[in-house]
Motif scaffolding. Structure first.
Motif, PDB file in Angstrom:
ATOM      1  N   GLN A  46      57.285  66.599  18.170  1.00  0.00           N
ATOM      2  CA  GLN A  46      56.049  66.433  17.759  1.00  0.00           C
ATOM      3  C   GLN A  46      56.179  66.138  16.222  1.00  0.00           C
ATOM      4  O   GLN A  46      56.859  66.709  15.499  1.00  0.00           O
ATOM      5  N   VAL A  47      55.505  65.360  15.568  1.00  0.00           N
ATOM      6  CA  VAL A  47      55.224  64.866  14.313  1.00  0.00           C
ATOM      7  C   VAL A  47      54.020  65.006  13.976  1.00  0.00           C
ATOM      8  O   VAL A  47      52.840  64.248  14.329  1.00  0.00           O
ATOM      9  N   ASP A  48      53.480  65.696  12.831  1.00  0.00           N
ATOM     10  CA  ASP A  48      52.061  65.840  12.169  1.00  0.00           C
ATOM     11  C   ASP A  48      51.979  64.473  11.365  1.00  0.00           C
ATOM     12  O   ASP A  48      51.015  64.016  11.310  1.00  0.00           O
ATOM     13  N   PHE A  49      53.065  64.339  10.460  1.00  0.00           N
ATOM     14  CA  PHE A  49      52.802  63.506   9.588  1.00  0.00           C
ATOM     15  C   PHE A  49      54.336  62.772   9.487  1.00  0.00           C
ATOM     16  O   PHE A  49      55.353  63.457   9.451  1.00  0.00           O
ATOM     17  N   LYS A  58      51.206  61.358  20.548  1.00  0.00           N
ATOM     18  CA  LYS A  58      51.506  62.586  20.043  1.00  0.00           C
ATOM     19  C   LYS A  58      50.913  63.342  19.105  1.00  0.00           C
ATOM     20  O   LYS A  58      51.235  64.326  18.670  1.00  0.00           O
ATOM     21  N   GLY A  59      49.737  62.513  18.683  1.00  0.00           N
ATOM     22  CA  GLY A  59      48.861  63.320  17.635  1.00  0.00           C
ATOM     23  C   GLY A  59      49.440  63.193  16.046  1.00  0.00           C
ATOM     24  O   GLY A  59      48.533  64.086  15.485  1.00  0.00           O
ATOM     25  N   CYS A  60      50.139  62.351  15.917  1.00  0.00           N
ATOM     26  CA  CYS A  60      50.522  62.060  14.415  1.00  0.00           C
ATOM     27  C   CYS A  60      49.298  61.811  13.463  1.00  0.00           C
ATOM     28  O   CYS A  60      48.497  60.903  14.081  1.00  0.00           O
ATOM     29  N   MET A  61      49.111  62.331  12.402  1.00  0.00           N
ATOM     30  CA  MET A  61      48.001  62.210  11.605  1.00  0.00           C
ATOM     31  C   MET A  61      47.947  61.063  10.480  1.00  0.00           C
ATOM     32  O   MET A  61      47.083  60.742   9.942  1.00  0.00           O
ATOM     33  N   TRP A  90      60.967  58.299  15.729  1.00  0.00           N
ATOM     34  CA  TRP A  90      59.733  57.561  16.007  1.00  0.00           C
ATOM     35  C   TRP A  90      59.682  56.893  17.470  1.00  0.00           C
ATOM     36  O   TRP A  90      58.537  56.924  17.967  1.00  0.00           O
TER      37      TRP A  90
END
Length: 149
Positions: A16-19, A40-43, A10
């Motif tokens: 890059q991490v989506d979830f 970073k755009g984690c959803m 983390w």
């Protein structure tokens, strides 16, 4: 994989991490880690451990109502549920095929999701729905026991 001392998934800026599915320890995602994940755009974050996100990290996630944050009491319920099914099998000395266990787990999780969405209402988040549903479950149990009126 690569071990990096004094870091966690983390806190690494280049990953890059989506979830995110924190499943190791308590307090592994703090305010800085939560902010970096969102930057970073984690959803979404789905807790697989007991309290892996600090209170400060949770507050960061709450700044974006479209961000999916599911507390462990819901996201981790499948493991607890299957453990209960296993105890039922053992107590009754029966064996269920994996397809039956899988079907019961899917039904259990669908029920939890429905409780979350019902409790969240139209304007609430899934986290709010999870917390409200949990509170209502305890409150109703206290009422049924006659401890509150």
């Amino acid at each position: 994989g690569k071990y990096i001392p004094d870091q966690s998934p983390w806190t690494l800026p280049d990953v890059q991490v989506d979830f995110a599915f924190p499943c190791a320890t308590q307090n592994e995602i703090d305010e800085a880690g939560a902010s970096l994940l969102m930057k970073k755009g984690c959803m979404g974050v789905f807790e697989g451990a007991n309290l892996p996100v600090t209170a400060e990290g949770q507050n960061v996630f709450r700044t974006d109502r479209t961000f999916l944050y599911i507390p462990g009491k819901a996201a981790n319920a499948g493991g607890v549920g299957v453990s209960g099914l296993e105890m039922s099998q053992n107590a009754s000395r029966t064996y269920w095929k994996k397809e039956k266990v899988d079907a019961m787990l899917k039904e259990m999780i669908a029920g939890i999701y429905k409780q979350m969405t019902d409790a969240a209402g139209e304007d609430g988040t899934l986290e709010e729905g999870c917390n409200r549903a949990g509170f209502l479950k305890v409150a109703n149990a206290l009422k049924e026991l006659g401890w509150v009126y």
